[in-house]
Design an enzyme around this catalytic site. Structure first.
Site, PDB file in Angstrom:
ATOM      1  N   ILE A 129     -24.645  17.057  -0.156  1.00 57.32           N
ATOM      2  CA  ILE A 129     -24.059  18.409  -0.221  1.00 57.32           C
ATOM      3  C   ILE A 129     -23.898  18.800  -1.696  1.00 57.32           C
ATOM      4  CG2 ILE A 129     -22.084  19.845   0.391  1.00 57.32           C
ATOM      5  CD1 ILE A 129     -21.401  17.887   2.615  1.00 57.32           C
ATOM      6  N   GLY A 133     -26.095   8.034   2.732  1.00 58.73           N
ATOM      7  CA  GLY A 133     -27.464   7.746   3.168  1.00 58.73           C
ATOM      8  C   GLY A 133     -28.430   7.850   2.012  1.00 58.73           C
ATOM      9  N   LYS A 156     -18.814   7.127  -7.876  1.00 57.08           N
ATOM     10  CA  LYS A 156     -17.547   7.871  -7.760  1.00 57.08           C
ATOM     11  C   LYS A 156     -16.350   7.043  -8.185  1.00 57.08           C
ATOM     12  CE  LYS A 156     -19.509   7.268  -4.429  1.00 57.08           C
ATOM     13  NZ  LYS A 156     -20.399   7.149  -3.299  1.00 57.08           N
ATOM     14  N   LYS A 207     -13.383  10.635  -4.501  1.00 52.35           N
ATOM     15  CA  LYS A 207     -14.100  11.922  -4.455  1.00 52.35           C
ATOM     16  C   LYS A 207     -13.134  13.091  -4.683  1.00 52.35           C
ATOM     17  CE  LYS A 207     -17.552   9.847  -1.448  1.00 52.35           C
ATOM     18  NZ  LYS A 207     -17.846   9.461  -0.070  1.00 52.35           N
ATOM     19  N   THR A 214     -29.878   1.089  -1.766  1.00 52.72           N
ATOM     20  CA  THR A 214     -30.065   2.159  -0.774  1.00 52.72           C
ATOM     21  C   THR A 214     -30.410   3.488  -1.440  1.00 52.72           C
ATOM     22  OG1 THR A 214     -28.409   1.030   0.555  1.00 52.72           O
ATOM     23  CG2 THR A 214     -28.935   3.276   1.183  1.00 52.72           C
ATOM     24  N   ASP A 239     -12.302   5.565  -0.940  1.00 51.94           N
ATOM     25  CA  ASP A 239     -13.545   6.283  -1.245  1.00 51.94           C
ATOM     26  C   ASP A 239     -13.281   7.795  -1.253  1.00 51.94           C
ATOM     27  OD1 ASP A 239     -16.654   6.356  -1.303  1.00 51.94           O
ATOM     28  OD2 ASP A 239     -16.127   7.639   0.388  1.00 51.94           O
ATOM     29  N   GLU A 261     -20.132   0.163   5.646  1.00 50.53           N
ATOM     30  CA  GLU A 261     -20.485  -1.028   4.861  1.00 50.53           C
ATOM     31  C   GLU A 261     -20.023  -2.278   5.612  1.00 50.53           C
ATOM     32  OE1 GLU A 261     -21.720  -0.701   1.728  1.00 50.53           O
ATOM     33  OE2 GLU A 261     -21.474   1.462   1.562  1.00 50.53           O
TER      34      GLU A 261
HETATM   35  N1  HSE Z   1     -19.239   5.163   2.223  1.00 52.28           N
HETATM   36  C1  HSE Z   1     -19.259   6.580   2.039  1.00 52.28           C
HETATM   37  C2  HSE Z   1     -19.087   7.263   3.380  1.00 52.28           C
HETATM   38  C3  HSE Z   1     -20.507   7.098   1.400  1.00 52.28           C
HETATM   39  O1  HSE Z   1     -18.979   6.604   4.407  1.00 52.28           O
HETATM   40  O2  HSE Z   1     -19.058   8.480   3.391  1.00 52.28           O
HETATM   41  C4  HSE Z   1     -20.580   6.771  -0.053  1.00 52.28           C
HETATM   42  O3  HSE Z   1     -19.529   7.360  -0.734  1.00 52.28           O
END
Ligand code: HSE
Length: 431
Positions: free
Chosen positions: A134, A300, A103, A203, A13, A199, A188
């Site tokens: 961002i 994205g 990440k 970050k 992607t 996730d 996903e």
């Molecule tokens: N899967 C993440 C989200 C994007 O939904 O923000 C990639 O880190």
């Protein structure tokens, strides 16, 4: 040298977005840089027809081809741990600067990777690893570098934000909102990392490290996801003047790091509460610049690829000017990077939203409020829904209380036979 050569690993992607940007925006990139970025070699297990058309002459089966002398910068976009880590370390040993969106890898092995890059005098760009399009890494590392950062509050997972927004706006269940997110391509096929908060934790570990000059890893982040949130909670939050968001929070408290990800009730007037759908938002509180807020698409193909290519451009400039490592990889020179203690969540104090599932009979409320009172917890409001059923939701919002007292009280309350199942706890951000 009128061009800088790039090797790309992984055309999924984000990788196909990188191919598209390098192809479609070659002119503006050259105008800004004063030289070309040349996609010299590409290695990918699978590749879309659209991307293949553009890169077919530079495709290779061997990732090692990306370490050849004619490549200046490699981009890693395969994700995951072992292979990606080995690839990046090998690239660095071969004196290649690296750009990655990984990440999960950086939140676990970032310090090792950055140290290796420092030894080998090459750069590592990771803008795309946090909040996609961002420019938050650059904002922290460069634009806000004259500030002490006091705290960050952030929505850094678009999937969760989309689900919570859909639940509220369309009055649907968590499961239905998740299905919708998957159908629209926001979530996903396996959304575990997103909905369980991992996730976001990755970050927040990265943001904490570069904000405070620390080596914060995923293991330091207190993490809860959004699976237990029901439409009922979202509606009640709204009645009480809040919106539920999966919030990442990081701050220094007495030189310890308080870093956590959990569903949070955010005041409706807060800009974070107003950030809907798949959008991400990051609010940074600094001592000089005060509050700054960054909102945009955190995932994205093209938004994330835009961050990847911007990193490549920055590093290409460093190569041109023979100034690698101009900006410290972890935002602070390594001799300032520390490993602070992490704040124990039990020591924190805030307001709490508690949803009990209780028997609808005489004395239940007094038993529960009694235990809360014994633990020093003062009640702000109580609502019991009369659904005409045996088991009903009982919602209690507390005044400021210690997390430790709340957890101890809940343990006692769970032992009552008038309580049916585990209580849902949502922390309230009342700043
Ligand atoms: N899967 C993440 C989200 C994007 O939904 O923000 C990639 O880190």
């Amino acid at each position: 040298m009128n061009q800088v050569n790039i090797g790309l690993l992984g055309v999924g992607t984000v990788g196909s977005g990188v191919v598209e940007i390098l192809n479609n925006n070659a002119e503006i990139i050259k105008k800004r840089l004063g030289f070309d970025l040349n996609l010299k070699r590409v290695c990918s297990k699978s590749i879309s027809d659209k991307a293949k058309k553009i890169v077919q002459n530079v495709l290779t089966d061997s990732y090692k081809d990306l370490f050849q002398d004619d490549i200046d910068i490699v981009i890693e976009l395969v994700g995951g741990y072992d292979f990606a880590k080995n690839f990046i370390l090998q690239a660095i040993e071969n004196k290649k600067s690296v750009v990655t969106a990984n990440k999960a890898l950086l939140a676990r092995h970032g310090f090792e990777i950055f140290s290796k890059a420092f030894e080998n005098k090459v750069d590592v760009g990771y803008e795309a690893a946090v909040a996609g399009g961002i420019p938050i890494i650059k904002a922290i590392k460069e634009s806000l570098s004259a500030n002490n950062i006091n705290s960050i509050k952030a929505i850094v997972n678009g999937t969760c934000n989309y689900i919570l927004t859909e639940m509220f706006k369309k009055e649907v269940s968590f499961e239905d909102a998740l299905k919708d997110a998957q159908q629209k391509g926001f979530a996903e096929a396996d959304p575990t990392f997103d909905i369980e908060g991992m996730d976001s934790a990755h970050k927040m570990a990265i943001l904490s490290s570069i904000s405070f000059g620390d080596n914060v890893t995923e293991y330091d982040v207190f993490t809860e996801g959004i699976k237990e949130i029901s439409l009922l909670d979202i509606k009640f939050a709204n009645e009480f003047g809040y919106t539920i968001k999966l919030l990442g929070i990081t701050r220094l408290v007495d030189d310890k790091i308080d870093v956590r990800v959990h569903p949070t009730m955010v005041k409706k007037s807060d800009i974070l509460a107003k950030t809907d759908g798949e959008y991400n938002a990051i609010k940074i509180k600094c001592d000089m610049a005060d509050d700054t807020v960054y909102i945009g698409k955190g995932a994205g193909s093209l938004p994330t690829a835009s961050a990847v290519v911007a990193d490549v451009m920055d590093i290409a400039r460093n190569i041109k000017h023979n100034s690698p490592l101009r900006i410290p990889l972890m935002s602070f020179p390594f001799n300032y990077v520390r490993k602070r203690e992490v704040v124990d969540i039990n020591s924190l104090e805030m307001d709490y939203y508690l949803r009990f599932s209780v028997e609808d009979s005489a004395g239940v409320l007094s038993k529960i409020s009694g235990i809360l009172g014994e633990n020093g917890i003062s009640i702000k409001s109580v609502v019991q829904l009369n659904k005409g059923e045996n088991w009903v939701p009982l919602i209690i919002v507390t005044h400021k209380a210690k997390e430790k007292s709340i957890q101890e009280a809940l343990e006692k309350i769970h032992k009552l036979d008038v309580v049916k199942s585990k209580t849902l706890l949502i922390r309230i951000d009342d700043e």
